[in-house]
Design a protein around this motif. Structure first.
Motif, PDB file in Angstrom:
ATOM      1  N   GLU A  71       0.847  -1.209   0.000  1.00  0.00           N
ATOM      2  CA  GLU A  71       0.000   0.000   0.000  1.00  0.00           C
ATOM      3  C   GLU A  71       0.873   1.248   0.000  1.00  0.00           C
ATOM      4  O   GLU A  71       0.593   2.213  -0.706  1.00  0.00           O
ATOM      5  CB  GLU A  71      -0.911   0.006   1.234  1.00  0.00           C
ATOM      6  CG  GLU A  71      -2.082  -0.950   1.122  1.00  0.00           C
ATOM      7  CD  GLU A  71      -2.924  -1.037   2.397  1.00  0.00           C
ATOM      8  OE1 GLU A  71      -4.028  -1.554   2.315  1.00  0.00           O
ATOM      9  OE2 GLU A  71      -2.451  -0.608   3.475  1.00  0.00           O
ATOM     10  N   GLU A  72       1.939   1.195   0.794  1.00  0.00           N
ATOM     11  CA  GLU A  72       2.840   2.354   0.851  1.00  0.00           C
ATOM     12  C   GLU A  72       3.521   2.603  -0.485  1.00  0.00           C
ATOM     13  O   GLU A  72       3.854   3.733  -0.832  1.00  0.00           O
ATOM     14  CB  GLU A  72       3.884   2.152   1.945  1.00  0.00           C
ATOM     15  CG  GLU A  72       3.359   2.606   3.279  1.00  0.00           C
ATOM     16  CD  GLU A  72       4.325   2.334   4.408  1.00  0.00           C
ATOM     17  OE1 GLU A  72       5.546   2.403   4.183  1.00  0.00           O
ATOM     18  OE2 GLU A  72       3.841   2.042   5.515  1.00  0.00           O
ATOM     19  N   GLY A  80       5.134   9.504  -8.250  1.00  0.00           N
ATOM     20  CA  GLY A  80       6.462   9.816  -7.741  1.00  0.00           C
ATOM     21  C   GLY A  80       7.344  10.445  -8.810  1.00  0.00           C
ATOM     22  O   GLY A  80       6.894  10.756  -9.917  1.00  0.00           O
ATOM     23  N   PRO A  81       8.613  10.650  -8.490  1.00  0.00           N
ATOM     24  CA  PRO A  81       9.519  11.355  -9.400  1.00  0.00           C
ATOM     25  C   PRO A  81       9.953  10.515 -10.607  1.00  0.00           C
ATOM     26  O   PRO A  81       9.845   9.296 -10.578  1.00  0.00           O
ATOM     27  CB  PRO A  81      10.739  11.648  -8.525  1.00  0.00           C
ATOM     28  CG  PRO A  81      10.481  11.073  -7.189  1.00  0.00           C
ATOM     29  CD  PRO A  81       9.246  10.249  -7.239  1.00  0.00           C
ATOM     30  N   VAL A  82      10.413  11.230 -11.622  1.00  0.00           N
ATOM     31  CA  VAL A  82      11.014  10.588 -12.800  1.00  0.00           C
ATOM     32  C   VAL A  82      12.456  11.085 -12.870  1.00  0.00           C
ATOM     33  O   VAL A  82      12.700  12.280 -12.760  1.00  0.00           O
ATOM     34  CB  VAL A  82      10.261  10.993 -14.092  1.00  0.00           C
ATOM     35  CG1 VAL A  82      10.997  10.476 -15.322  1.00  0.00           C
ATOM     36  CG2 VAL A  82       8.832  10.477 -14.059  1.00  0.00           C
ATOM     37  N   LEU A 139      15.700  10.295  -4.353  1.00  0.00           N
ATOM     38  CA  LEU A 139      14.328  10.444  -4.852  1.00  0.00           C
ATOM     39  C   LEU A 139      13.384   9.354  -4.326  1.00  0.00           C
ATOM     40  O   LEU A 139      12.166   9.504  -4.404  1.00  0.00           O
ATOM     41  CB  LEU A 139      14.311  10.450  -6.394  1.00  0.00           C
ATOM     42  CG  LEU A 139      14.926  11.693  -7.046  1.00  0.00           C
ATOM     43  CD1 LEU A 139      14.957  11.536  -8.565  1.00  0.00           C
ATOM     44  CD2 LEU A 139      14.164  12.961  -6.668  1.00  0.00           C
ATOM     45  N   LYS A 140      13.953   8.273  -3.789  1.00  0.00           N
ATOM     46  CA  LYS A 140      13.077   7.219  -3.226  1.00  0.00           C
ATOM     47  C   LYS A 140      12.230   7.780  -2.089  1.00  0.00           C
ATOM     48  O   LYS A 140      11.161   7.271  -1.796  1.00  0.00           O
ATOM     49  CB  LYS A 140      13.928   6.044  -2.718  1.00  0.00           C
ATOM     50  CG  LYS A 140      14.410   5.183  -3.862  1.00  0.00           C
ATOM     51  CD  LYS A 140      15.222   4.000  -3.393  1.00  0.00           C
ATOM     52  CE  LYS A 140      15.802   3.264  -4.596  1.00  0.00           C
ATOM     53  NZ  LYS A 140      17.102   2.698  -4.370  1.00  0.00           N
ATOM     54  N   GLY A 141      12.717   8.827  -1.449  1.00  0.00           N
ATOM     55  CA  GLY A 141      11.958   9.430  -0.340  1.00  0.00           C
ATOM     56  C   GLY A 141      11.082  10.580  -0.776  1.00  0.00           C
ATOM     57  O   GLY A 141      10.485  11.268   0.044  1.00  0.00           O
ATOM     58  N   ASN A 197      14.222  20.170  -3.340  1.00  0.00           N
ATOM     59  CA  ASN A 197      13.408  20.493  -2.147  1.00  0.00           C
ATOM     60  C   ASN A 197      12.697  21.828  -2.281  1.00  0.00           C
ATOM     61  O   ASN A 197      11.685  22.069  -1.642  1.00  0.00           O
ATOM     62  CB  ASN A 197      14.273  20.478  -0.885  1.00  0.00           C
ATOM     63  CG  ASN A 197      14.719  19.072  -0.561  1.00  0.00           C
ATOM     64  OD1 ASN A 197      14.087  18.109  -0.986  1.00  0.00           O
ATOM     65  ND2 ASN A 197      15.803  18.931   0.182  1.00  0.00           N
ATOM     66  N   SER A 198      13.278  22.722  -3.092  1.00  0.00           N
ATOM     67  CA  SER A 198      12.656  24.049  -3.226  1.00  0.00           C
ATOM     68  C   SER A 198      11.429  24.026  -4.140  1.00  0.00           C
ATOM     69  O   SER A 198      10.669  24.968  -4.204  1.00  0.00           O
ATOM     70  CB  SER A 198      13.684  25.061  -3.761  1.00  0.00           C
ATOM     71  OG  SER A 198      13.867  24.831  -5.167  1.00  0.00           O
TER      72      SER A 198
END
Ligand code: SF4
Length: 348
Positions: A47-48, A257-259, A284-286, A346-347
């Motif tokens: 699920e996560e 999520g990110p690419v 990026l996993k986080g 992060n920005s």
């Protein structure tokens, strides 16, 4: 834009499948379903990762009964995977399964199927007709190709369910052989209005299995065929969920999520691009937002080649440039590549 086949919508718990709904990503637990604690732990982990529908094996009555306990502790809908014994399907329905998978290759008795269909109808629970090449019934002297035989088997069961006034149907035709799977899915897509579940069975270990699955599932999705998918891998099911989303992201069908865009590096590269790309990938996993980050090996081509990235770095000898949407915003020293790129991520 991919023009998707118009399929009929069904509801697996809270997840809509078909009818133009986003292609959902499924997986299957690899724990003993009777072991409620381990199964719940695995489902929660999935699920996560974003898994949207989970299937569990129901090889015996205890497993069917465990479904009720598992369901109380998970959020996503649960599909009971049934082979051989129709009574397990009845028990799984009683336990609160949100969907059933029946294999027409090994449950063929019309009266038994009728009992399951009646019980599913009463609870408005969909049934997946899941034909696997590996469990096709014996057909001595069969003249037709495997794909046609799979379609024929599925259609027989579709017609049987329809004759019982049941249309909460989903269909899957899967083989290890990619052309067979593609051919079978194309044909069934033309013959019925029901949503299709895509997958390549027993596709192998992650490195090869993801490629095999992508070849089959990707071609079908690009043709507009498919409403939900599972990438079957000899690996932890989180890899299946990861691969499912990567296929959909590659076709611009889902965001998740990110690419990371990273160049392969070449003779022009003057820094450790591969190491930097790996470090950025780990970071990026986080990150859960759908941002696009680029790590490029040279200033000559970098920002241009990754023009549509939200943020990126193009590395040169001893220094590199950070760019956003193709525009250079600053120059940083080599020791600060990772730190600076993370600050820009992060920005956002
Ligand atoms: S971005 Fe530059 S370093 Fe990377 S592969 Fe292309 S030309 Fe080579």
């Amino acid at each position: 834009m991919i023009k998707r086949r118009i399929s009929r919508a069904i509801q697996i718990g809270r997840v809509k499948v078909g009818g133009g709904a986003p292609v959902s990503v499924q997986s299957m637990t690899k724990t003993d379903t009777k072991d409620v604690k381990a199964t719940v732990a695995q489902i929660r982990e999935l699920e996560e990762c974003g898994c949207e529908i989970i299937r569990v094996a129901v090889p015996d009555n205890e497993a069917a009964e465990a479904i009720a306990k598992i369901k109380r502790k998970i959020e996503i809908p649960l599909v009971a995977d049934i082979h051989f014994d129709y009574r397990l399907a009845l028990a799984a329905l009683k336990s609160g399964a949100d969907g059933l998978r029946l294999n027409p290759g090994n449950i063929r008795d019309r009266d038994q199927i009728r009992k399951v269909v009646m019980a599913a109808k009463e609870k408005q629970i969909p049934i997946r007709i899941g034909v696997n090449f590996g469990s096709l019934p014996p057909a001595p002297g069969r003249k037709i190709p495997a794909a046609d035989f799979m379609v024929k088997l599925a259609m027989e069961q579709v017609e049987l369910l329809e004759s019982m006034d049941f249309d909460l149907i989903k269909i899957a035709l899967k083989a290890f052989d990619v052309p067979t799977t593609i051919e079978a899915c194309r044909k069934i897509a033309r013959k019925t209005p029901y949503p299709l579940h895509l997958g390549i069975t027993e596709s192998g270990l992650p490195q090869t299995g993801m490629i095999r699955s992508t070849a089959g599932i990707g071609i079908l999705l690009y043709e507009g065929i498919g409403d939900t998918l599972r990438v079957s891998l000899s690996s932890h099911p989180r890899d299946e969920v990861f691969a499912g989303y990567e296929i959909l992201k590659s076709l611009n069908m889902r965001e998740h999520g990110p690419v990371l865009v990273s160049c392969p590096s070449c003779g022009r590269t003057e820094v450790d691009v591969l190491g930097l790309a790996q470090a950025v990938s780990d970071y990026l996993k986080g990150v859960h937002s759908p941002i696009k980050v680029a790590v490029m090996g040279c200033v000559v081509n970098g920002p241009g080649e990754a023009r549509d990235a939200d943020v990126g770095i193009a590395c040169g000898k001893g220094k590199g440039v950070i760019f956003k949407k193709g525009d250079i915003i600053c120059t940083v020293k080599e020791q600060e590549f990772l730190k600076s790129l993370i600050a820009e991520i992060n920005s956002l």
